[in-house]
Design a protein around this motif. Structure first.
Motif, PDB file in Angstrom:
ATOM      1  N   ILE A   1      34.710   6.005   0.922  1.00 46.13           N
ATOM      2  CA  ILE A   1      34.312   5.659   2.284  1.00 46.13           C
ATOM      3  C   ILE A   1      33.568   4.330   2.286  1.00 46.13           C
ATOM      4  O   ILE A   1      32.806   4.058   1.363  1.00 46.13           O
ATOM      5  CB  ILE A   1      33.447   6.787   2.913  1.00 46.13           C
ATOM      6  N   GLU A   2      33.787   3.546   3.316  1.00 49.03           N
ATOM      7  CA  GLU A   2      33.089   2.278   3.433  1.00 49.03           C
ATOM      8  C   GLU A   2      31.624   2.530   3.788  1.00 49.03           C
ATOM      9  O   GLU A   2      31.311   3.383   4.619  1.00 49.03           O
ATOM     10  CB  GLU A   2      33.737   1.411   4.514  1.00 49.03           C
ATOM     11  N   GLN A   3      30.735   1.781   3.152  1.00 48.57           N
ATOM     12  CA  GLN A   3      29.302   1.904   3.421  1.00 48.57           C
ATOM     13  C   GLN A   3      29.010   1.696   4.910  1.00 48.57           C
ATOM     14  O   GLN A   3      28.195   2.409   5.495  1.00 48.57           O
ATOM     15  CB  GLN A   3      28.528   0.888   2.587  1.00 48.57           C
ATOM     16  N   SER A   4      29.697   0.754   5.531  1.00 48.96           N
ATOM     17  CA  SER A   4      29.462   0.462   6.945  1.00 48.96           C
ATOM     18  C   SER A   4      29.746   1.679   7.824  1.00 48.96           C
ATOM     19  O   SER A   4      29.055   1.904   8.825  1.00 48.96           O
ATOM     20  CB  SER A   4      30.308  -0.731   7.394  1.00 48.96           C
ATOM     21  N   LYS A   5      30.722   2.489   7.445  1.00 51.51           N
ATOM     22  CA  LYS A   5      31.026   3.702   8.229  1.00 51.51           C
ATOM     23  C   LYS A   5      29.931   4.759   8.055  1.00 51.51           C
ATOM     24  O   LYS A   5      29.585   5.448   9.007  1.00 51.51           O
ATOM     25  CB  LYS A   5      32.393   4.257   7.834  1.00 51.51           C
TER      26      LYS A   5
ATOM     27  N   SER B   1      20.649   3.227  10.264  1.00 51.13           N
ATOM     28  CA  SER B   1      20.258   2.206   9.290  1.00 51.13           C
ATOM     29  C   SER B   1      19.497   2.760   8.089  1.00 51.13           C
ATOM     30  O   SER B   1      19.463   2.141   7.032  1.00 51.13           O
ATOM     31  CB  SER B   1      19.433   1.106   9.969  1.00 51.13           C
ATOM     32  N   GLN B   2      18.884   3.949   8.217  1.00 52.58           N
ATOM     33  CA  GLN B   2      18.178   4.542   7.067  1.00 52.58           C
ATOM     34  C   GLN B   2      19.155   4.874   5.934  1.00 52.58           C
ATOM     35  O   GLN B   2      18.738   5.033   4.788  1.00 52.58           O
ATOM     36  CB  GLN B   2      17.381   5.798   7.471  1.00 52.58           C
ATOM     37  N   ALA B   3      20.431   4.921   6.242  1.00 51.27           N
ATOM     38  CA  ALA B   3      21.439   5.213   5.210  1.00 51.27           C
ATOM     39  C   ALA B   3      21.447   4.153   4.115  1.00 51.27           C
ATOM     40  O   ALA B   3      21.774   4.454   2.967  1.00 51.27           O
ATOM     41  CB  ALA B   3      22.822   5.344   5.834  1.00 51.27           C
ATOM     42  N   TYR B   4      21.072   2.898   4.448  1.00 52.82           N
ATOM     43  CA  TYR B   4      21.021   1.857   3.416  1.00 52.82           C
ATOM     44  C   TYR B   4      20.060   2.252   2.299  1.00 52.82           C
ATOM     45  O   TYR B   4      20.367   2.101   1.122  1.00 52.82           O
ATOM     46  CB  TYR B   4      20.578   0.511   4.011  1.00 52.82           C
ATOM     47  N   GLU B   5      18.890   2.756   2.661  1.00 50.44           N
ATOM     48  CA  GLU B   5      17.906   3.191   1.660  1.00 50.44           C
ATOM     49  C   GLU B   5      18.402   4.416   0.903  1.00 50.44           C
ATOM     50  O   GLU B   5      18.218   4.526  -0.310  1.00 50.44           O
ATOM     51  CB  GLU B   5      16.547   3.478   2.305  1.00 50.44           C
TER      52      GLU B   5
ATOM     53  N   LEU C   1      20.654   6.763  -4.105  1.00 47.64           N
ATOM     54  CA  LEU C   1      21.738   7.553  -4.708  1.00 47.64           C
ATOM     55  C   LEU C   1      22.448   6.766  -5.812  1.00 47.64           C
ATOM     56  O   LEU C   1      22.846   7.331  -6.828  1.00 47.64           O
ATOM     57  CB  LEU C   1      22.724   8.012  -3.634  1.00 47.64           C
ATOM     58  N   ILE C   2      22.577   5.455  -5.624  1.00 45.49           N
ATOM     59  CA  ILE C   2      23.171   4.598  -6.659  1.00 45.49           C
ATOM     60  C   ILE C   2      22.238   4.535  -7.867  1.00 45.49           C
ATOM     61  O   ILE C   2      22.676   4.677  -9.010  1.00 45.49           O
ATOM     62  CB  ILE C   2      23.468   3.184  -6.111  1.00 45.49           C
TER      63      ILE C   2
END
Length: 195
Positions: free
Chosen positions: A104-108, A115-119, A124-125
């Protein structure tokens, strides 16, 4: 450095990464310029583990990446000893979506989770549970072998993982499923109008 030092350095990198690494990533991180030389070092390491009949193996995955992992026949017997990641609810939601929708694309994911998904993704990485590969102006996300072992999957097979997470995602995250289904309907309408 000599051959033994280079081999030890590559082995250490594969061990600590907890995720598949490409030859280019290894080259950049370790300062070893020759990709052919790096691949030969990895082959030597893999052969040594195989010769010892070790529970650890070094294998090629995802085309040009290499990972150090516990062999499948042993991973199920020691899975309960692995430390469980300390993840907050939001991070778990993001991880479940990535597992369910991968690749899945990160942007999706950010559109679905905010925006908290970036953190969440960054953590997770760092924990080695997901990978992120550059793709156009975003990244492609998916689960790693470490994720598979930690959550009791025999291998990091996206189809098996998606099926297992389907029930979790549908039961726990109805708000996100509604967003996904709404997006699917919008895409379908757009395709019909375009034709």
């Amino acid at each position: 450095m000599g051959l033994l030092e280079d081999k030890a350095l590559v082995e250490a990198a594969l061990f600590v990464s907890g995720r598949p690494l490409s030859l280019k990533e290894l080259s950049k991180a370790l300062g070893i310029k020759s990709l052919d030389y790096l691949e030969k070092l990895i082959e030597l390491i893999a052969a040594e583990y195989a010769e010892r009949k070790s529970a650890i193996e070094v294998v090629r995955v995802l085309g040009d990446k290499f990972v150090m992992q516990v062999k499948q026949e042993y991973s199920q017997r020691v899975i309960h000893l692995m430390p469980r990641p300390d993840l907050r609810t939001g991070e778990l939601k993001t991880l479940a979506l990535i597992a369910y929708l991968q690749p899945i694309e990160q942007s999706k994911i950010v559109k679905l989770r905010g925006s908290q998904a970036y953190e969440h993704i960054k953590k997770l990485i760092q924990m080695g549970l997901i990978y992120a590969e550059p793709y156009e102006r975003t990244k492609i996300l998916g689960t790693t072998q470490k994720f598979a072992e930690l959550y009791g999957f025999p291998e990091n097979d996206p189809n098996i993982i998606k099926e297992a997470f389907k029930k979790v995602v549908h039961a726990e995250y109805t708000d996100i499923i509604e967003k996904l289904e709404g997006k699917y309907e919008e895409d379908t309408k757009a395709e019909v109008q375009d034709s």
